[in-house]
Design a protein around this motif. Structure first.
Motif, PDB file in Angstrom:
ATOM      1  N   LEU A  52      23.283 -40.130  28.984  1.00  0.00           N
ATOM      2  CA  LEU A  52      23.391 -40.821  27.806  1.00  0.00           C
ATOM      3  C   LEU A  52      23.036 -42.418  27.740  1.00  0.00           C
ATOM      4  O   LEU A  52      22.455 -42.928  26.764  1.00  0.00           O
ATOM      5  N   ALA A  53      23.381 -43.057  28.963  1.00  0.00           N
ATOM      6  CA  ALA A  53      22.839 -44.412  29.140  1.00  0.00           C
ATOM      7  C   ALA A  53      21.302 -44.567  29.007  1.00  0.00           C
ATOM      8  O   ALA A  53      20.946 -45.415  28.572  1.00  0.00           O
ATOM      9  N   TYR A  54      20.768 -43.455  29.548  1.00  0.00           N
ATOM     10  CA  TYR A  54      19.327 -43.420  29.702  1.00  0.00           C
ATOM     11  C   TYR A  54      18.574 -43.493  28.010  1.00  0.00           C
ATOM     12  O   TYR A  54      17.744 -44.106  27.956  1.00  0.00           O
ATOM     13  N   GLU A  55      19.114 -42.554  27.267  1.00  0.00           N
ATOM     14  CA  GLU A  55      18.830 -42.348  25.889  1.00  0.00           C
ATOM     15  C   GLU A  55      19.084 -43.661  25.284  1.00  0.00           C
ATOM     16  O   GLU A  55      18.232 -43.986  24.440  1.00  0.00           O
ATOM     17  N   MET A  56      20.332 -44.261  25.492  1.00  0.00           N
ATOM     18  CA  MET A  56      20.673 -45.442  24.847  1.00  0.00           C
ATOM     19  C   MET A  56      19.815 -46.587  25.149  1.00  0.00           C
ATOM     20  O   MET A  56      19.227 -47.514  24.300  1.00  0.00           O
ATOM     21  N   THR A  57      19.367 -46.526  26.450  1.00  0.00           N
ATOM     22  CA  THR A  57      18.438 -47.637  26.916  1.00  0.00           C
ATOM     23  C   THR A  57      16.974 -47.380  26.319  1.00  0.00           C
ATOM     24  O   THR A  57      16.452 -48.373  26.121  1.00  0.00           O
ATOM     25  N   ARG A  58      16.804 -46.460  26.097  1.00  0.00           N
ATOM     26  CA  ARG A  58      15.096 -46.134  25.709  1.00  0.00           C
ATOM     27  C   ARG A  58      14.995 -46.360  24.044  1.00  0.00           C
ATOM     28  O   ARG A  58      14.071 -47.146  23.849  1.00  0.00           O
ATOM     29  N   ILE A  59      16.287 -46.394  23.384  1.00  0.00           N
ATOM     30  CA  ILE A  59      16.202 -46.535  22.140  1.00  0.00           C
ATOM     31  C   ILE A  59      16.087 -48.206  21.798  1.00  0.00           C
ATOM     32  O   ILE A  59      15.558 -48.671  21.222  1.00  0.00           O
ATOM     33  N   ILE A  60      16.926 -48.808  22.739  1.00  0.00           N
ATOM     34  CA  ILE A  60      17.228 -50.123  22.649  1.00  0.00           C
ATOM     35  C   ILE A  60      15.882 -50.898  23.084  1.00  0.00           C
ATOM     36  O   ILE A  60      15.151 -51.724  22.562  1.00  0.00           O
ATOM     37  N   ALA A  61      15.149 -50.274  24.146  1.00  0.00           N
ATOM     38  CA  ALA A  61      13.963 -51.011  24.645  1.00  0.00           C
ATOM     39  C   ALA A  61      12.743 -50.678  23.517  1.00  0.00           C
ATOM     40  O   ALA A  61      11.771 -51.368  23.621  1.00  0.00           O
ATOM     41  N   ARG A  62      12.940 -49.728  22.509  1.00  0.00           N
ATOM     42  CA  ARG A  62      11.553 -49.556  21.467  1.00  0.00           C
ATOM     43  C   ARG A  62      12.035 -50.406  20.365  1.00  0.00           C
ATOM     44  O   ARG A  62      11.075 -50.521  19.351  1.00  0.00           O
ATOM     45  N   LEU A  63      13.034 -51.000  20.362  1.00  0.00           N
ATOM     46  CA  LEU A  63      13.559 -52.011  19.042  1.00  0.00           C
ATOM     47  C   LEU A  63      12.369 -53.049  19.283  1.00  0.00           C
ATOM     48  O   LEU A  63      11.826 -53.470  20.058  1.00  0.00           O
ATOM     49  N   PRO A  64      11.894 -53.396  17.868  1.00  0.00           N
ATOM     50  CA  PRO A  64      11.050 -54.572  17.720  1.00  0.00           C
ATOM     51  C   PRO A  64      11.451 -55.872  18.409  1.00  0.00           C
ATOM     52  O   PRO A  64      12.570 -56.169  18.106  1.00  0.00           O
ATOM     53  N   GLY A  65      10.663 -56.474  19.188  1.00  0.00           N
ATOM     54  CA  GLY A  65      10.855 -57.850  19.673  1.00  0.00           C
ATOM     55  C   GLY A  65      12.096 -57.634  20.794  1.00  0.00           C
ATOM     56  O   GLY A  65      12.780 -58.708  21.122  1.00  0.00           O
ATOM     57  N   SER A  66      12.012 -56.561  21.500  1.00  0.00           N
ATOM     58  CA  SER A  66      13.221 -56.458  22.727  1.00  0.00           C
ATOM     59  C   SER A  66      12.773 -57.492  23.868  1.00  0.00           C
ATOM     60  O   SER A  66      13.501 -57.504  24.529  1.00  0.00           O
ATOM     61  N   GLN A  67      11.472 -57.661  23.887  1.00  0.00           N
ATOM     62  CA  GLN A  67      11.230 -58.616  24.927  1.00  0.00           C
ATOM     63  C   GLN A  67      10.501 -59.824  24.461  1.00  0.00           C
ATOM     64  O   GLN A  67       9.512 -59.818  23.386  1.00  0.00           O
ATOM     65  N   VAL A  68      10.816 -61.324  24.672  1.00  0.00           N
ATOM     66  CA  VAL A  68      10.167 -62.348  24.395  1.00  0.00           C
ATOM     67  C   VAL A  68       9.479 -63.067  25.370  1.00  0.00           C
ATOM     68  O   VAL A  68       9.913 -63.052  26.369  1.00  0.00           O
TER      69      VAL A  68
END
Length: 787
Positions: free
Chosen positions: A435-451
């Motif tokens: 569950l944590a892995y899937e949630m992390t992958r979804i969040i990591a793919r969000l636009p602007g996840s890294q600045v």
């Protein structure tokens, strides 16, 4: 009250401690600059004094070895050894100090080298306290010496490690010793956790959860590492202050459930932290975090919240007095900074956000923002990116990960007397990890996840910390300074001369800044990056376009040079896009880094030689999907390009092996980059036979800077070729202590006799950077301090 007021002319104990802490940090920084740090100068008898010599060492394993199994099934082992005796020149001598020993399956004499299988299988490769005897050449600690990189030499010195060695074939003998009972117990408990988890969950899941519990990255699938890195959760995979905080929080929950008094809860937290630290290996970073955590917990549980801040300063001062080199350890920097943020800034942010958000959300955001604001300059310097998605990840994923850690530790306790229940909890942990892995992958793919964060000067970050200090300053202190500034302004306002001085000073500063920017010369930059035994160069044009010639890389991909050396270097210098990458040939040490760069840095095209795309794809590897989609262009001899006035020439691009060789070096492209009066010649691994072909053709080779062929091998750099190039500077891209013996002495002598050039080497000088405005040329080297 008056005795504790710093504004009545007396120093309070808190101010005195903080002042001493600042002075100690300044002293250590100056010590680092002038090479006189405590612990850097090895005393007589230290193992490090025999660096660069063939020796035999007898010592003890400090802890259980770290192991990695590659794709071919070969075991790679890393030992940390406390040396006791050394054999040099036929004479045994007592010694002390730690060294790192790298070994593999062939390093052991099967009759004497390996212990029995033992109860937990891997114990045959040694346990904490076992005696070990081995032979080889002791090398000084070394790392890729590039700006902005974590100084692993200082990190090792902080732990008392003063050298490294690679074990020769059949050179290791292990002898079991019944010492370090506590460490042995901890190792067995860790083995028990690992074996029980592997029995009920996939190996990759057990590796990830084991890393969450006790630290390490072995066996974790790269996708999980990448997702955790992007979302700022990567610290979960190394035991740090966050783990200690979690242990303390768990103890606090247990204390509340049992109705314990504050002092008993504090005692329970201390016991849990100590036991957990022992299981995690009791390494120096763990000990530091544990001490800081225990003292802070004691203050908080006894209702002395204000003293927790004071304790933080006292603890940091004490740790730096005991381990002064800890200041250069990133784990200390981030742990201390994050703890300071939690104590000073998070409560203020949390109180403000509670006005607009639910308490849980406000407090979680306050914790994350408080910690990140304090360590922001360090993140900018080391990583050049900040994870915006970490705010969401800490709200959604971090609680799940913390739950995994807590229930997995509980499962390990239960499995001894309630095996079915313990195994069931481990299965639940595995499901929660998914569950944590899937949630992390979804969040990591969000636009602007890294600045992206640019590398800024010390003055800027000094001003940043001044603003943070003003933010956390109590209102009465802020009022005091406002009154002082107000009084000063009143004086200046009433003094005509004072107003003119201030106005003139401000105008002069602005004028100097504008003129400096306006007259700044347009310069080309040529960076020879330290990638060890390999070639990698970055060229930045006067208007900011950038491209690379070769990328470095290691054989069999044991270390991802592209992702872990090239990309951080590019980001440190503000390069977020490459117009193209030009490769001299397909060998790993020149081209394998491409895979690690693609996907992290935008690349217009990859330009290759004539070995065929298949040879390059094999070198790049198939793990990165971007490798197969990136356009590849074959370089043609005679091709010329112009980028912002920078001239790029392909002087030689052999389409077939004309000399009968079989190493692949025979396909090396020869590339020259010119700007104004100065030029740079990139030779790859061009062999002397091909150099002769070029000289016989009369190819114009003269260049200001020569990248010496084949890392200083005697198969390149013929006298005829060097006399044709006539370099003023010669750069040798070479790895420290490499097994090839590069650069060869005869090549160094040939450079001296055939040219008037100054020689720079990445193994001695680190990254070498040339700057040219077309007329003048200057050079900057990342000088390596001789340890």
């Amino acid at each position: 009250m008056m005795e504790n007021n710093m504004f009545n002319g007396r120093l309070s104990p808190k101010v005195l401690v903080n002042g001493l802490l600042v002075l100690l940090i300044v002293a250590i920084l100056l010590g680092r600059k002038f090479a006189c740090l405590p612990g850097m100068n090895m005393d007589q008898g230290d193992i490090g004094q025999w660096a660069e010599r063939e020796i035999t060492v007898v010592g003890e394993l400090v802890n259980a070895p770290a192991m990695r199994i590659d794709d071919a099934g070969k075991r790679h082992i890393k030992y940390v050894i406390a040396s006791n005796q050394v054999l040099v020149g036929g004479k045994w001598t007592d010694t002390h100090g730690k060294i790192i020993l790298y070994a593999n399956d062939t390093s052991f004499d099967n009759h004497k080298g390996l212990l029995g299988e033992g109860e937990y299988g891997e114990e045959k490769y040694g346990r904490s306290g076992d005696q070990i005897k081995f032979s080889g050449k002791l090398m000084k600690l070394h790392d890729y010496q590039n700006p902005g990189r974590i100084d692993m030499i200082m990190v090792n010195f902080a732990q008392g490690i003063h050298g490294q060695m690679s074990a020769g074939k059949y050179s290791i003998e292990l002898t079991g010793q019944e010492k370090n009972i506590m460490s042995r117990v901890a190792e067995k408990i860790r083995h028990l956790y690992k074996s029980q988890m592997e029995a009920v969950m996939p190996r990759e899941d057990s590796a990830a959860i084991f890393a969450m519990l006790f630290g390490g990255y072995g066996g974790i699938k790269p996708e999980l590492l990448e997702a955790f890195t992007i979302t700022g959760l990567i610290h979960i995979l190394s035991v740090s202050g966050s783990h200690i905080t979690l242990m303390a929080g768990t103890a606090n929950v247990i204390g509340r459930l049992l109705g314990l008094r504050g002092d008993l809860t504090s005692l329970l937290a201390t016991v849990i932290i100590v036991v957990y630290s022992l299981l995690a290996g009791f390494t120096t970073p763990v000990i530091r975090s544990a001490i800081m955590g225990i003292l802070t917990v004691m203050a908080l549980s006894l209702g002395r919240e204000k003293d927790a801040r004071h304790i933080l300063s006292v603890t940091a001062l004490g740790l730096l007095l005991i381990w002064p080199l800890s200041l250069f350890d990133i784990s200390f920097q981030l742990s201390f900074g994050a703890t300071a943020g939690l104590l000073y800034i998070s409560p203020l942010i949390g109180r403000y956000l509670r006005k607009y958000l639910p308490h849980y959300v406000a407090d979680s955001l306050g914790v994350t923002l408080g910690a990140q604001l304090v360590v922001l300059p360090f993140i900018a310097w080391y990583f050049n990116v900040i994870s915006i998605s970490s705010l969401l990840a800490n709200l959604v994923v971090a609680p799940v990960v913390e739950l995994i850690i807590v229930i997995s530790l509980l499962a390990g306790v239960l499995v001894g007397f309630l095996p079915m229940l313990g195994q069931f909890i481990f299965i639940v942990s595995s499901m929660l990890l998914g569950l944590a892995y899937e949630m992390t992958r979804i969040i990591a793919r969000l636009p602007g996840s890294q600045v992206y964060l640019p590398t800024l000067c010390v003055t800027f970050w000094g001003m940043y910390y001044v603003l943070l200090l003003i933010f956390i300053m109590p209102e009465d202190k802020r009022a005091y300074f406002r009154n002082k500034l107000s009084n000063l302004w009143c004086i200046v306002k009433n003094e005509r001369k004072g107003r003119k001085i201030i106005g003139g000073g401000v105008a002069l500063l602005l004028a100097v800044a504008v003129i400096s920017y306006a007259i700044r010369p347009n310069e080309m930059q040529v960076h020879f990056i330290d990638v060890g035994q390999g070639d990698a160069a970055l060229i930045v044009t006067p208007n900011g376009h950038a491209f690379m010639i070769d990328t470095g890389g290691t054989r069999q991909g044991a270390y991802d040079i592209g992702a872990r050396v090239d990309v951080p270097y590019l980001l440190h210098y503000g390069v977020r896009k490459l117009d193209f990458i030009m490769l001299t040939h397909a060998h790993d040490d020149h081209a394998k880094g491409v895979s690690g760069i693609l996907g992290k840095i935008s690349v217009g095209a990859v330009m290759i030689g004539h070995e065929g795309q298949g040879a390059y794809l094999k070198t790049f590897g198939g793990l990165n999907p971007a490798v197969k989609t990136e356009p590849m262009v074959v370089l043609k001899e005679g091709t010329e390009m112009n980028l912002d006035g920078v001239r790029i020439q392909v002087l030689y691009a052999p389409e077939e092996n004309k000399t009968g060789g079989s190493t692949g070096n025979e396909f090396s492209n020869l590339i020259r980059v010119s700007y104004g009066k100065h030029s740079f010649l990139f030779t790859g691994d061009l062999s002397s036979e091909h150099e002769s072909i070029l000289c016989s053709r009369g190819t114009p080779l003269e260049s200001t800077v020569l990248k010496v062929g084949h890392h200083g091998s005697n198969t390149s750099s013929s006298q005829e070729f060097l006399r044709a190039v006539k370099p003023k500077w010669s750069v040798i891209s070479v790895g420290y202590g490499n097994s090839f013996g590069h650069p060869k002495k005869e090549i160094l002598q040939r450079l001296e006799s055939c040219t008037d050039s100054k020689v720079l080497r990445t193994d001695e000088n680190g990254a070498v950077v040339f700057y040219s405005d077309g007329e003048k040329l200057r050079v900057d080297a990342q000088i390596v301090y001789d340890k």
